[in-house]
Design a protein around this motif. Structure first.
Motif, PDB file in Angstrom:
ATOM      1  N   GLU A 141      54.112 -95.035  10.036  1.00  0.00           N
ATOM      2  CA  GLU A 141      53.943 -96.131  10.999  1.00  0.00           C
ATOM      3  C   GLU A 141      55.003 -96.077  12.108  1.00  0.00           C
ATOM      4  OE1 GLU A 141      51.794 -97.383   7.348  1.00  0.00           O
ATOM      5  OE2 GLU A 141      53.730 -96.430   7.761  1.00  0.00           O
ATOM      6  N   GLY A 142      56.209 -95.653  11.759  1.00  0.00           N
ATOM      7  CA  GLY A 142      57.284 -95.629  12.738  1.00  0.00           C
ATOM      8  C   GLY A 142      57.542 -94.290  13.383  1.00  0.00           C
ATOM      9  N   SER A 143      56.649 -93.323  13.186  1.00  0.00           N
ATOM     10  CA  SER A 143      56.831 -92.010  13.815  1.00  0.00           C
ATOM     11  C   SER A 143      56.846 -92.145  15.342  1.00  0.00           C
ATOM     12  CB  SER A 143      55.702 -91.061  13.397  1.00  0.00           C
ATOM     13  OG  SER A 143      55.754 -90.783  12.016  1.00  0.00           O
ATOM     14  N   PRO A 144      57.611 -91.287  16.037  1.00  0.00           N
ATOM     15  CA  PRO A 144      57.701 -91.383  17.502  1.00  0.00           C
ATOM     16  C   PRO A 144      56.339 -91.256  18.165  1.00  0.00           C
ATOM     17  CG  PRO A 144      59.358 -89.887  16.623  1.00  0.00           C
ATOM     18  CD  PRO A 144      58.445 -90.200  15.487  1.00  0.00           C
ATOM     19  N   GLN A 145      56.086 -92.122  19.132  1.00  0.00           N
ATOM     20  CA  GLN A 145      54.820 -92.096  19.867  1.00  0.00           C
ATOM     21  C   GLN A 145      55.071 -91.501  21.250  1.00  0.00           C
ATOM     22  OE1 GLN A 145      52.367 -95.659  19.651  1.00  0.00           O
ATOM     23  NE2 GLN A 145      53.449 -96.358  17.822  1.00  0.00           N
ATOM     24  N   LYS A 146      54.793 -90.204  21.361  1.00  0.00           N
ATOM     25  CA  LYS A 146      54.997 -89.509  22.630  1.00  0.00           C
ATOM     26  C   LYS A 146      53.766 -88.665  22.958  1.00  0.00           C
ATOM     27  CE  LYS A 146      60.026 -89.366  22.095  1.00  0.00           C
ATOM     28  NZ  LYS A 146      61.244 -88.515  22.015  1.00  0.00           N
TER      29      LYS A 146
END
Length: 339
Positions: A125-130
């Protein structure tokens, strides 16, 4: 009889794939469904739902429709992937405004589009969103607006999942790529590569998950996010093999998806441009980590793959060989799994 507002759900996109299935699941769990549709006279009506005429782009209409509801299912999307740049963010802003007035929690079906390759292969859920794609960047903005709104007391729930498929799915790779709706099943067209995993999400299971989470809405933080693992195809062959088994044709041809043809059409067609942007998800394995969801619910709703495929093909009116049609059971119970 006075309705309990905490058990009324306003559904935007109630006659789309994920919106419709979520509304059905919520109703099964005892929720009263209020559907916002552009023209109720043209919509396939359900006698146990109430209908409100309006457009998700009209803020006043959405705010009024949301009065007295406990949750708002935001499952509305531009058809055919067209108009994302100009329509998606105003629609989520309208839903946020409605939730702020009504005090309802927003339920948003999320995707893996908002993650870039650096977050692969296992997405928490908290993985980087790029993301690199236009659609992914808009998804990031949608979620950021929900998170910002939580500081103003607006509660939301995001359930991220892979590629949807199901008997009533709308825009999806299964019904627009792998098979041809309303046609005899003569071949499978697969967009991915052998050996590359792919995340699939059976819509009735996603909807049941939403309903179970909504039943425990009071236990969630203001800004809640969960990942749905769904039907993980570890090597890109599980889905095509299931279609072959359901069809009863072990050697049903599997053809490569015509990515090159899409490239020729893309300059003149917005839908094709959006589809091409999704190509990296077929060239790189990206799986959703559902451990947080399982810890909260105790299990993830899960329909056996062959049953899910059979129900999807039937819903798409795909004609199967006669032997397969006789062999399929009309319905089987849905199971669950932990991880």
């Amino acid at each position: 009889m006075t309705q309990d507002p905490s058990r009324i759900a306003l559904v935007l996109g109630a006659h789309g794939g994920v919106g419709g299935e979520t509304a059905i699941a919520l109703a099964r769990h005892g929720w009263t469904i209020r559907a916002l549709v552009r023209d109720p006279s043209k919509a396939p009506r359900r006698p146990d739902w109430s209908y409100v005429a309006g457009d998700a782009m009209d803020r006043e209409t959405v705010v009024e429709a949301a009065r007295g509801v406990g949750v708002i299912v935001h499952a509305v999307n531009p058809p055919g992937y067209r108009g994302w740049k100009t329509l998606v963010l105003p629609m989520i802003d309208n839903t946020i405004a409605a939730a702020q007035v009504s005090g309802a929690r927003i339920l948003l079906p999320g995707t893996i589009y908002n993650y870039g390759r650096k977050a692969y292969p296992l997405l928490a859920e908290g993985s980087p969103q790029k993301p690199k794609t236009r659609k992914g960047k808009i998804r990031v903005k949608m979620e950021a607006r929900l998170e910002a709104a939580s500081a103003r007391g607006v509660r939301s729930l995001i359930l991220r999942a892979g590629d949807y498929f199901g008997p009533s799915a709308g825009n999806n790779w299964f019904g627009q790529g792998l098979v041809k709706p309303g046609k005899p099943l003569k071949a499978i067209t697969y967009p991915g590569q052998r050996g590359v995993g792919h995340a699939w999400a059976y819509l009735p299971d996603v909807a049941e998950t939403f309903a179970r989470l909504a039943d425990r809405e009071a236990e969630l933080p203001a800004f809640a996010r969960f990942h749905f693992d769904g039907q993980w195809d570890a090597d890109g062959t599980a889905m095509t093999s299931a279609i072959r088994r359901v069809a009863g044709v072990p050697k049903l041809p599997i053809r490569a998806f015509p990515w090159g043809l899409l490239g020729l059409i893309a300059p003149f067609n917005e839908t094709m441009r959006e589809l091409i942007e999704m190509k990296p998800l077929w060239r790189n394995a990206a799986r959703l980590d559902n451990r947080k969801l399982v810890a909260f619910l105790g299990e993830e709703p899960h329909t056996p793959l062959d049953q899910a495929v059979a129900e999807t093909l039937a819903g798409l009116n795909v004609t199967l060989p006669m032997a397969a049609r006789h062999a399929l059971s009309p319905s089987r119970p849905r199971t669950s799994r932990a991880a």
